[in-house]
Design a protein around this motif. Sequence first.
Motif, PDB file in Angstrom:
ATOM      1  N   ILE A 147      80.012   1.457  49.660  1.00 24.91           N
ATOM      2  CA  ILE A 147      80.790   1.460  48.672  1.00 24.91           C
ATOM      3  C   ILE A 147      79.906   1.489  47.330  1.00 24.91           C
ATOM      4  O   ILE A 147      80.495   2.367  46.391  1.00 24.91           O
ATOM      5  CB  ILE A 147      81.479   0.077  48.481  1.00 24.91           C
ATOM      6  CG1 ILE A 147      82.334  -0.340  49.597  1.00 24.91           C
ATOM      7  CG2 ILE A 147      82.105  -0.271  46.830  1.00 24.91           C
ATOM      8  CD1 ILE A 147      82.836  -1.579  49.579  1.00 24.91           C
ATOM      9  N   GLY A 148      78.699   1.199  47.211  1.00 21.13           N
ATOM     10  CA  GLY A 148      77.908   1.285  46.185  1.00 21.13           C
ATOM     11  C   GLY A 148      77.591   2.992  45.752  1.00 21.13           C
ATOM     12  O   GLY A 148      77.173   3.011  44.741  1.00 21.13           O
ATOM     13  N   VAL A 149      77.685   3.585  46.991  1.00 27.30           N
ATOM     14  CA  VAL A 149      77.242   5.254  46.762  1.00 27.30           C
ATOM     15  C   VAL A 149      78.608   5.741  46.330  1.00 27.30           C
ATOM     16  O   VAL A 149      78.510   6.727  45.572  1.00 27.30           O
ATOM     17  CB  VAL A 149      76.426   5.642  48.018  1.00 27.30           C
ATOM     18  CG1 VAL A 149      76.664   7.110  48.122  1.00 27.30           C
ATOM     19  CG2 VAL A 149      75.258   5.110  48.328  1.00 27.30           C
ATOM     20  N   CYS A 150      79.893   5.446  46.872  1.00 30.52           N
ATOM     21  CA  CYS A 150      81.004   6.143  46.853  1.00 30.52           C
ATOM     22  C   CYS A 150      81.683   5.682  45.586  1.00 30.52           C
ATOM     23  O   CYS A 150      82.128   6.805  44.967  1.00 30.52           O
ATOM     24  CB  CYS A 150      81.888   5.749  48.056  1.00 30.52           C
ATOM     25  SG  CYS A 150      81.318   6.662  49.491  1.00 30.52           S
ATOM     26  N   THR A 151      81.638   4.470  45.104  1.00 29.27           N
ATOM     27  CA  THR A 151      82.419   4.101  43.732  1.00 29.27           C
ATOM     28  C   THR A 151      81.812   5.050  42.459  1.00 29.27           C
ATOM     29  O   THR A 151      82.636   5.246  41.641  1.00 29.27           O
ATOM     30  CB  THR A 151      82.228   2.807  43.567  1.00 29.27           C
ATOM     31  OG1 THR A 151      82.538   1.850  44.844  1.00 29.27           O
ATOM     32  CG2 THR A 151      82.967   2.252  42.449  1.00 29.27           C
ATOM     33  N   PRO A 152      80.625   5.173  42.258  1.00 30.03           N
ATOM     34  CA  PRO A 152      80.150   6.133  41.114  1.00 30.03           C
ATOM     35  C   PRO A 152      80.708   7.315  41.322  1.00 30.03           C
ATOM     36  O   PRO A 152      81.330   8.367  40.343  1.00 30.03           O
ATOM     37  CB  PRO A 152      78.714   5.865  41.155  1.00 30.03           C
ATOM     38  CG  PRO A 152      78.450   4.557  41.799  1.00 30.03           C
ATOM     39  CD  PRO A 152      79.360   4.511  42.863  1.00 30.03           C
ATOM     40  N   MET A 153      80.780   7.945  42.447  1.00 32.46           N
ATOM     41  CA  MET A 153      81.332   9.300  42.810  1.00 32.46           C
ATOM     42  C   MET A 153      82.881   9.576  42.373  1.00 32.46           C
ATOM     43  O   MET A 153      82.992  10.499  41.875  1.00 32.46           O
ATOM     44  CB  MET A 153      81.258   9.546  44.367  1.00 32.46           C
ATOM     45  CG  MET A 153      79.792   9.942  44.653  1.00 32.46           C
ATOM     46  SD  MET A 153      79.451  10.232  46.318  1.00 32.46           S
ATOM     47  CE  MET A 153      77.603  10.685  46.452  1.00 32.46           C
ATOM     48  N   VAL A 154      83.425   8.264  42.687  1.00 34.39           N
ATOM     49  CA  VAL A 154      84.917   8.255  42.357  1.00 34.39           C
ATOM     50  C   VAL A 154      84.878   8.089  40.843  1.00 34.39           C
ATOM     51  O   VAL A 154      85.760   9.074  40.243  1.00 34.39           O
ATOM     52  CB  VAL A 154      85.559   7.023  43.076  1.00 34.39           C
ATOM     53  CG1 VAL A 154      87.108   7.080  42.501  1.00 34.39           C
ATOM     54  CG2 VAL A 154      85.567   7.381  44.530  1.00 34.39           C
ATOM     55  N   GLY A 155      84.163   7.347  40.277  1.00 37.34           N
ATOM     56  CA  GLY A 155      84.259   7.506  38.888  1.00 37.34           C
ATOM     57  C   GLY A 155      83.655   8.887  38.112  1.00 37.34           C
ATOM     58  O   GLY A 155      84.301   9.296  37.053  1.00 37.34           O
TER      59      GLY A 155
END
Length: 258
Positions: A147-155
């Motif tokens: 989640i820590g890696v994917c959330t900034p990517m979604v942002g």
Amino acid sequence: MKKTIHKAVYAALLFLPMTAFAAEGAAKAEVKKTFIDVLKDGGWCMYPIGLFSIATVWLIIDIWMRTNPKKMTPPEDVTVAQQAFLAGDYIGAYQTMKALNSPFSQVVRSALGSIGYGKAATEEAIMSEVDKVNSTLQTRVNYLSVIGVCTPMVGLLGTVSGMRGAFASLGSAGIGDPTALAGHIGEVLIATASGLFIAIPAFMGFYFLRNKLQSGVHHLEEEAEHLFRNAPYDYLKDADVGQEETYAALPNWIENPG
């Protein structure tokens, strides 16, 4: 499990306004907006980010409870096992551990199933079961890292989408109408800030709970090894303590084993 999910949803609902307000401050909006309005300004990416925030809170609560020393190695389970070992009731200890549902009872039950094969087999069973418990819980901890890696990517995707809209607005209306351009820029800032705001606690929870899990696993292993430290392996040789059904019969071409 349902209580944990409810706690995660409630905590995430408290968590998301902080994200939105932080993003709103970053956007420096002059007009006061409600929480829903700020989420709408963030664009489509706020939906997956909202799901990530709920998953983050749920995982932190769930893993915290599971890695609690009293949850992994319940004192009452340890006491029951010690009393059964002191009485020499290894079969009773196996049945009791089978009825319980804790990592400690799983490890002791697995070790008792191999106690008739000697000390080496028993210690190997303990290590194997401890590794299994550690692997199961570590998988949950790793989800926080994902989640820590994917959330900034979604942002970041939301940022790219907002910038695309901003340039499209600039190309069609020019700089004479800054309203539409400001709206897209606000979407960019909200998406970026929201992704980072969720990723930070996810990474912090990952490292903290990973260390907490290692401590709990070490304590579990020590308690199990201490229980079998002075086991009378010579007297328990070839004993079927587990009394479970076996599926390894003699070859069917042997007619008379005697």
